[in-house]
Scaffold this active site. Structure first.
Site, mmCIF file in Angstrom:
data_model
loop_
_atom_site.group_PDB
_atom_site.id
_atom_site.type_symbol
_atom_site.label_atom_id
_atom_site.label_comp_id
_atom_site.label_asym_id
_atom_site.label_seq_id
_atom_site.Cartn_x
_atom_site.Cartn_y
_atom_site.Cartn_z
ATOM 1 N N ARG A 72 0.825 -1.206 0.000
ATOM 2 C CA ARG A 72 0.000 0.000 0.000
ATOM 3 C C ARG A 72 0.858 1.254 0.000
ATOM 4 O O ARG A 72 2.045 1.239 0.316
ATOM 5 C CB ARG A 72 -0.934 0.040 1.204
ATOM 6 N N GLU A 129 0.413 9.655 9.043
ATOM 7 C CA GLU A 129 1.551 8.775 9.331
ATOM 8 C C GLU A 129 1.812 8.691 10.826
ATOM 9 O O GLU A 129 1.804 9.711 11.535
ATOM 10 C CB GLU A 129 2.789 9.335 8.618
ATOM 11 N N GLY A 160 8.525 0.979 3.346
ATOM 12 C CA GLY A 160 7.320 1.714 3.722
ATOM 13 C C GLY A 160 6.119 1.426 2.846
ATOM 14 O O GLY A 160 5.139 2.175 2.870
ATOM 15 N N ASP A 169 -1.928 -1.168 7.718
ATOM 16 C CA ASP A 169 -1.451 -1.971 6.587
ATOM 17 C C ASP A 169 -2.306 -3.212 6.373
ATOM 18 O O ASP A 169 -2.644 -3.576 5.240
ATOM 19 C CB ASP A 169 0.006 -2.394 6.818
ATOM 20 N N LYS A 216 12.692 -2.483 9.630
ATOM 21 C CA LYS A 216 11.945 -2.106 10.830
ATOM 22 C C LYS A 216 12.307 -2.940 12.054
ATOM 23 O O LYS A 216 12.587 -2.390 13.113
ATOM 24 C CB LYS A 216 10.455 -2.217 10.534
HETATM 25 P P1 NG1 Z 1 5.507 0.279 7.265
HETATM 26 O O1 NG1 Z 1 5.562 1.431 6.428
HETATM 27 O O2 NG1 Z 1 4.991 -0.962 6.614
HETATM 28 O O3 NG1 Z 1 6.771 0.056 8.006
HETATM 29 C C1 NG1 Z 1 4.265 1.017 9.614
HETATM 30 C C2 NG1 Z 1 3.117 0.334 10.369
HETATM 31 C C3 NG1 Z 1 1.786 1.065 10.232
HETATM 32 C C4 NG1 Z 1 1.920 2.555 10.447
HETATM 33 C C5 NG1 Z 1 3.060 3.117 9.590
HETATM 34 C C6 NG1 Z 1 3.328 4.576 9.840
HETATM 35 C C7 NG1 Z 1 3.550 -2.087 10.385
HETATM 36 C C8 NG1 Z 1 3.145 -3.415 9.906
HETATM 37 N N1 NG1 Z 1 2.906 -1.023 9.918
HETATM 38 O O4 NG1 Z 1 4.274 0.672 8.303
HETATM 39 O O5 NG1 Z 1 0.851 0.508 11.155
HETATM 40 O O6 NG1 Z 1 2.080 2.887 11.798
HETATM 41 O O7 NG1 Z 1 4.270 2.418 9.807
HETATM 42 O O8 NG1 Z 1 2.208 5.337 9.568
HETATM 43 O O9 NG1 Z 1 4.445 -1.990 11.201
#
Ligand code: NG1
Length: 479
Positions: free
Chosen positions: A50, A56, A156, A203, A248
């Site tokens: 997505r 954010e 992201g 997500d 992450k």
């Molecule tokens: P990504 O961009 O997939 O690391 C994360 C979190 C979301 C949200 C966004 C920031 C996961 C699975 N998803 O996404 O819930 O907090 O960062 O808006 O960790």
């Protein structure tokens, strides 16, 4: 073999707009599957990545977000296996090693603990696979599964969640679980959180429930509040990957889970200063809105009630009256936050959350405003995206030099709004660009960011995108 709780199709055209490109992917995957197992896969399961347009780092504070699904997805194909095991292979077998694992959800933790570093992607498979069948099915199928996908990794765009969601659909479909959709969604979020990120539910929600052609406005306060939204005509949304990945799980202590912890600290400070009494301390900033205060008023409260400074662990503990170890209970791997930091920024984080939530509501209101033409909406939406970027960079400190460089290039070349998307600290940007300028824009970004930095760029690194479908099972008739 349709199952009520998941989307199912036998028509390839139902899934993708870019049919030829995606047919090639399915064909390649089917060939690899046949090389491995001597038969064609019976089904494919896809769940999209997505892009988040605005909102954010506020889903875990129960505020709304505004994403849409990409055509890029995690893709699994499978047949049943006669044994009671799950045989897993990956399209990129050099980076992602094969494994044979138990099909029993009760062995989830044990199986995850046994994975080698090159098999560690499988923990997302296991979390997803178990989320829809744990406690719902009495016996579990053996499976042969091949995993692939084209969502940019650690960027992201939700590559890990798309694997969780596709695996969850696989578990539900293959084992005929009758779990309802709401419970399935809740479980996917909980099971993915158990892997370490204190994430919200953005997500998983968009990947499971996305609607072709629409963005989704997703409220986390009441589960059911999901609105599909028509974006203005005349603009395209361009994803540009900065090619500086931010892993992450490896950075939780200093980045994602630290931010969640800082928001919680802000919450407790405000709670005490606002003399709010509750049995347990609140865990999200939205709970502090008790008397219909506006989000502007909440920002004022942050400014007057939290001192703007860098707080040490001792200072925070003194203010909140508890040891951080106890206070951060419930945030996965909070011990990493405590051992890796001695600088906390509750003022900035809370100000970001309330101001960003305000921007999401303005974005939603603008999209739905029947008094405005699309031409009038576009600059308003662009400004909100740019303000969101400012806040992510300056208050939430989740942008990076490379993201800022890329965003400046995008704006200089005509982006009406440009910002990081997803968690940040690297990864992708999203820009809103007039469709008539799209080709010039793509060319300029290619030259000024990618070529200038000696980077190669392909159709999964810099691309225009439109809202795609959510997760789906495809019965393999063609490949
Ligand atoms: P990504 O961009 O997939 O690391 C994360 C979190 C979301 C949200 C966004 C920031 C996961 C699975 N998803 O996404 O819930 O907090 O960062 O808006 O960790």
């Amino acid at each position: 073999m349709e199952t009520k709780n998941i989307q199912y199709t036998e028509k390839f055209e139902d899934i993708y707009t870019n049919v030829d490109y995606n047919k090639k992917r399915y064909q390649e995957m089917s060939e690899k599957f046949q090389n491995l197992h001597g038969v064609k896969p019976d089904y494919f399961v896809r769940a999209p990545g997505r892009v988040n347009l605005i909102g954010e780092h506020i889903d875990y504070m129960n505020y709304p977000v505004f994403p849409f699904a990409l055509e890029q997805d995690s893709l699994l194909c499978f047949t049943y296996s006669d044994d009671e095991l799950i045989h897993i292979d990956h399209m990129n077998s050099e980076e992602f090693h094969s494994a044979v694992i138990s099909n029993d959800p009760a062995k989830r933790s044990e199986t995850i603990a046994s994975l080698t570093p090159k098999q560690s992607y499988i923990k997302y498979f296991i979390a997803g696979y178990c989320s829809g069948i744990d406690g719902k099915v009495s016996s579990y199928k053996g499976l042969k599964v091949l995993i692939g996908g084209n969502v940019p990794l650690a960027s992201g765009c939700s590559s890990s969640t798309s694997l969780c969601v596709s695996s969850s659909i696989l578990g539900v479909f293959a084992n005929k679980s009758t779990i309802n959709q709401a419970e399935l969604l809740e479980n996917i979020i909980t099971y993915e959180r158990s892997l370490g990120t204190a994430c919200g539910g953005m997500d998983q929600t968009i990947s499971l429930l996305a609607v072709h052609g629409k963005a989704l406005f997703i409220e986390f306060n009441e589960f059911a509040k999901i609105e599909s939204v028509q974006l203005p005509h005349g603009v395209s949304f361009v994803i540009a990957n900065s090619l500086t990945p931010s892993a992450k799980l490896e950075t939780l202590g200093k980045r994602y889970n630290k931010r969640v912890s800082e928001c919680r600290m802000a919450c407790k400070i405000l709670m005490d200063k606002m003399s709010i009494k509750a049995e347990k301390p609140f865990t999200n900033l939205r709970q502090l809105v008790r008397n219909n205060e506006t989000l502007e008023e909440m920002q004022e409260k942050v400014k007057t009630l939290i001192e703007q400074k860098v707080y040490t662990k001792e200072e925070i503990e003194q203010i909140i009256g508890t040891k951080l170890e106890d206070f951060l209970q419930g945030i996965p791997q909070s011990e990493l936050v405590i051992t890796q930091n001695n600088d906390y920024y509750p003022y900035e984080r809370a100000l970001h959350v309330y101001s960003e939530a305000n921007r999401v509501y303005q974005f939603q209101k603008t999209c739905f405003d029947t008094q405005l033409t699309d031409e009038e909406k576009i600059p308003i939406l662009g400004k909100l995206m740019n303000e969101s970027q400012y806040s992510c960079d300056n208050l939430y400190d989740c942008s990076s030099d490379k993201l800022n460089e890329l965003i400046n290039i995008c704006r200089k070349n005509g982006a009406i709004g440009s910002r990081l998307t997803g968690a940040g600290w690297g990864g992708c940007t999203v820009s809103m660009v007039r469709t008539e300028n799209l080709q010039d824009f793509l060319q300029a970004v290619k030259t000024q960011y990618y070529e200038k930095n000696g980077l190669t760029c392909d159709e999964n690194i810099l691309f225009a995108t439109a809202p795609a479908n959510g997760a789906m099972v495809y019965k393999n008739i063609e490949f």
